[in-house]
Scaffold this motif. Sequence first.
Motif, PDB file in Angstrom:
ATOM      1  N   LEU A  50     -20.496  -9.001  19.289  1.00 19.99           N
ATOM      2  CA  LEU A  50     -19.918 -10.286  18.869  1.00 19.99           C
ATOM      3  C   LEU A  50     -18.457 -10.402  19.300  1.00 19.99           C
ATOM      4  N   ILE A  51     -17.695  -9.363  19.053  1.00 22.81           N
ATOM      5  CA  ILE A  51     -16.265  -9.372  19.385  1.00 22.81           C
ATOM      6  C   ILE A  51     -16.077  -9.406  20.896  1.00 22.81           C
ATOM      7  N   ASP A  52     -16.925  -8.687  21.646  1.00 19.00           N
ATOM      8  CA  ASP A  52     -16.856  -8.753  23.105  1.00 19.00           C
ATOM      9  C   ASP A  52     -16.984 -10.202  23.582  1.00 19.00           C
ATOM     10  N   ARG A  53     -17.944 -10.918  23.030  1.00 16.13           N
ATOM     11  CA  ARG A  53     -18.184 -12.311  23.452  1.00 16.13           C
ATOM     12  C   ARG A  53     -17.038 -13.229  23.017  1.00 16.13           C
ATOM     13  N   LEU A  54     -16.531 -13.019  21.803  1.00 13.69           N
ATOM     14  CA  LEU A  54     -15.398 -13.839  21.343  1.00 13.69           C
ATOM     15  C   LEU A  54     -14.132 -13.523  22.129  1.00 13.69           C
ATOM     16  N   GLU A  55     -13.984 -12.276  22.520  1.00 18.38           N
ATOM     17  CA  GLU A  55     -12.837 -11.878  23.333  1.00 18.38           C
ATOM     18  C   GLU A  55     -12.919 -12.538  24.721  1.00 18.38           C
ATOM     19  N   SER A  56     -14.122 -12.601  25.280  1.00 21.90           N
ATOM     20  CA  SER A  56     -14.286 -13.232  26.598  1.00 21.90           C
ATOM     21  C   SER A  56     -14.005 -14.734  26.533  1.00 21.90           C
ATOM     22  N   LYS A  57     -14.153 -15.322  25.341  1.00 25.51           N
ATOM     23  CA  LYS A  57     -13.840 -16.746  25.139  1.00 25.51           C
ATOM     24  C   LYS A  57     -12.387 -16.934  24.698  1.00 25.51           C
ATOM     25  N   ARG A  58     -11.644 -15.825  24.661  1.00 24.56           N
ATOM     26  CA  ARG A  58     -10.224 -15.805  24.275  1.00 24.56           C
ATOM     27  C   ARG A  58      -9.993 -16.298  22.842  1.00 24.56           C
ATOM     28  N   CYS A  59     -10.947 -16.008  21.948  1.00 30.98           N
ATOM     29  CA  CYS A  59     -10.825 -16.402  20.539  1.00 30.98           C
ATOM     30  C   CYS A  59     -10.267 -15.286  19.667  1.00 30.98           C
ATOM     31  N   VAL A  60     -10.502 -14.027  20.066  1.00 29.54           N
ATOM     32  CA  VAL A  60     -10.011 -12.871  19.307  1.00 29.54           C
ATOM     33  C   VAL A  60      -9.412 -11.859  20.270  1.00 29.54           C
ATOM     34  N   HIS A  73     -25.313 -25.730  12.165  1.00 27.73           N
ATOM     35  CA  HIS A  73     -25.833 -25.548  13.530  1.00 27.73           C
ATOM     36  C   HIS A  73     -25.392 -26.685  14.441  1.00 27.73           C
ATOM     37  N   ASP A  74     -25.457 -27.921  13.921  1.00 24.03           N
ATOM     38  CA  ASP A  74     -25.047 -29.075  14.727  1.00 24.03           C
ATOM     39  C   ASP A  74     -23.570 -29.002  15.090  1.00 24.03           C
ATOM     40  N   VAL A  75     -22.725 -28.640  14.136  1.00 22.60           N
ATOM     41  CA  VAL A  75     -21.279 -28.565  14.366  1.00 22.60           C
ATOM     42  C   VAL A  75     -20.955 -27.451  15.359  1.00 22.60           C
ATOM     43  N   VAL A  76     -21.575 -26.305  15.179  1.00 22.97           N
ATOM     44  CA  VAL A  76     -21.294 -25.136  16.015  1.00 22.97           C
ATOM     45  C   VAL A  76     -21.775 -25.358  17.451  1.00 22.97           C
ATOM     46  N   ARG A  77     -22.945 -25.959  17.586  1.00 21.86           N
ATOM     47  CA  ARG A  77     -23.532 -26.186  18.905  1.00 21.86           C
ATOM     48  C   ARG A  77     -22.569 -26.983  19.791  1.00 21.86           C
ATOM     49  N   GLU A  78     -21.852 -27.930  19.207  1.00 22.43           N
ATOM     50  CA  GLU A  78     -20.906 -28.758  19.963  1.00 22.43           C
ATOM     51  C   GLU A  78     -19.756 -27.943  20.543  1.00 22.43           C
ATOM     52  N   LYS A  79     -19.465 -26.789  19.960  1.00 21.94           N
ATOM     53  CA  LYS A  79     -18.338 -25.959  20.398  1.00 21.94           C
ATOM     54  C   LYS A  79     -18.747 -24.852  21.356  1.00 21.94           C
ATOM     55  N   GLY A  80     -20.046 -24.718  21.625  1.00 21.82           N
ATOM     56  CA  GLY A  80     -20.500 -23.679  22.531  1.00 21.82           C
ATOM     57  C   GLY A  80     -20.428 -22.289  21.915  1.00 21.82           C
ATOM     58  N   LEU A  81     -20.480 -22.225  20.590  1.00 21.39           N
ATOM     59  CA  LEU A  81     -20.434 -20.949  19.876  1.00 21.39           C
ATOM     60  C   LEU A  81     -21.719 -20.763  19.092  1.00 21.39           C
ATOM     61  N   THR A  82     -21.977 -19.529  18.701  1.00 21.43           N
ATOM     62  CA  THR A  82     -23.111 -19.247  17.823  1.00 21.43           C
ATOM     63  C   THR A  82     -22.618 -19.222  16.378  1.00 21.43           C
ATOM     64  N   LEU A  83     -23.542 -19.326  15.440  1.00 19.56           N
ATOM     65  CA  LEU A  83     -23.153 -19.238  14.027  1.00 19.56           C
ATOM     66  C   LEU A  83     -22.463 -17.928  13.691  1.00 19.56           C
ATOM     67  N   PRO A  84     -22.987 -16.775  14.144  1.00 19.63           N
ATOM     68  CA  PRO A  84     -22.268 -15.532  13.846  1.00 19.63           C
ATOM     69  C   PRO A  84     -20.852 -15.520  14.423  1.00 19.63           C
ATOM     70  N   GLN A  85     -20.671 -16.114  15.593  1.00 13.27           N
ATOM     71  CA  GLN A  85     -19.326 -16.166  16.169  1.00 13.27           C
ATOM     72  C   GLN A  85     -18.392 -17.010  15.298  1.00 13.27           C
ATOM     73  N   VAL A  86     -18.874 -18.153  14.845  1.00 14.33           N
ATOM     74  CA  VAL A  86     -18.046 -19.009  13.989  1.00 14.33           C
ATOM     75  C   VAL A  86     -17.780 -18.329  12.653  1.00 14.33           C
ATOM     76  N   MET A 103      -7.627 -19.345  16.302  1.00 12.87           N
ATOM     77  CA  MET A 103      -7.073 -19.972  15.095  1.00 12.87           C
ATOM     78  C   MET A 103      -7.290 -21.483  15.138  1.00 12.87           C
ATOM     79  N   ALA A 104      -7.131 -22.090  16.295  1.00 15.52           N
ATOM     80  CA  ALA A 104      -7.357 -23.535  16.422  1.00 15.52           C
ATOM     81  C   ALA A 104      -8.819 -23.883  16.119  1.00 15.52           C
ATOM     82  N   LEU A 105      -9.756 -23.078  16.632  1.00 12.51           N
ATOM     83  CA  LEU A 105     -11.176 -23.311  16.339  1.00 12.51           C
ATOM     84  C   LEU A 105     -11.461 -23.128  14.854  1.00 12.51           C
ATOM     85  N   PHE A 106     -10.895 -22.074  14.254  1.00 13.14           N
ATOM     86  CA  PHE A 106     -11.082 -21.852  12.822  1.00 13.14           C
ATOM     87  C   PHE A 106     -10.555 -23.041  12.026  1.00 13.14           C
TER      88      PHE A 106
END
Length: 141
Positions: free
Chosen positions: A70-80, A26-39, A101-104
């Motif tokens: 989930l994919i809609d939100r990741l797409e809006s963040k240009r992650c998928v 949770h601490d790591v993910v919070r810093e990236k502005g993502l949710t756990l399911p997104q990560v 891929m960089a975030l992963f």
Amino acid sequence: MPDAGVVHALNHAIVEFYEKLSSWEHDVVREKGLTLPQVHTLEILGIHKAMQMKELASRMGITTGTLTVLIDRLESKRCVRRRPHESDRRSIIVELTDEGMALFEEHDRLHMRLTESLTANLDADSRSTLLRCLETMNKAF
């Protein structure tokens, strides 16, 4: 039959480990502005590469409807990105973008450092035993 005292201690140790790992995550993910399911979505796609929405939902243990949000939100963040399946017009493939891929890769490096830190005091045999135990437990799911 397993010793009840050992099973009880294992239960508490697994729960404690899960709580500590979840807190770290949770601490790591919070810093990236993502949710756990997104990560977790990025992790699955980073490890297994592009896949159909239905397969991704199955791997995550969620409905395709939940995955769509989930994919809609990741797409809006240009992650998928979504693309049509080559041979099945009804199917959509989801894949990581360069940003995803960089975030992963960054998240995977953090996991590697944590794993190295947590297992630093284990000898090679203990690490191998731990790996076999975790693989066996993962198969049980």
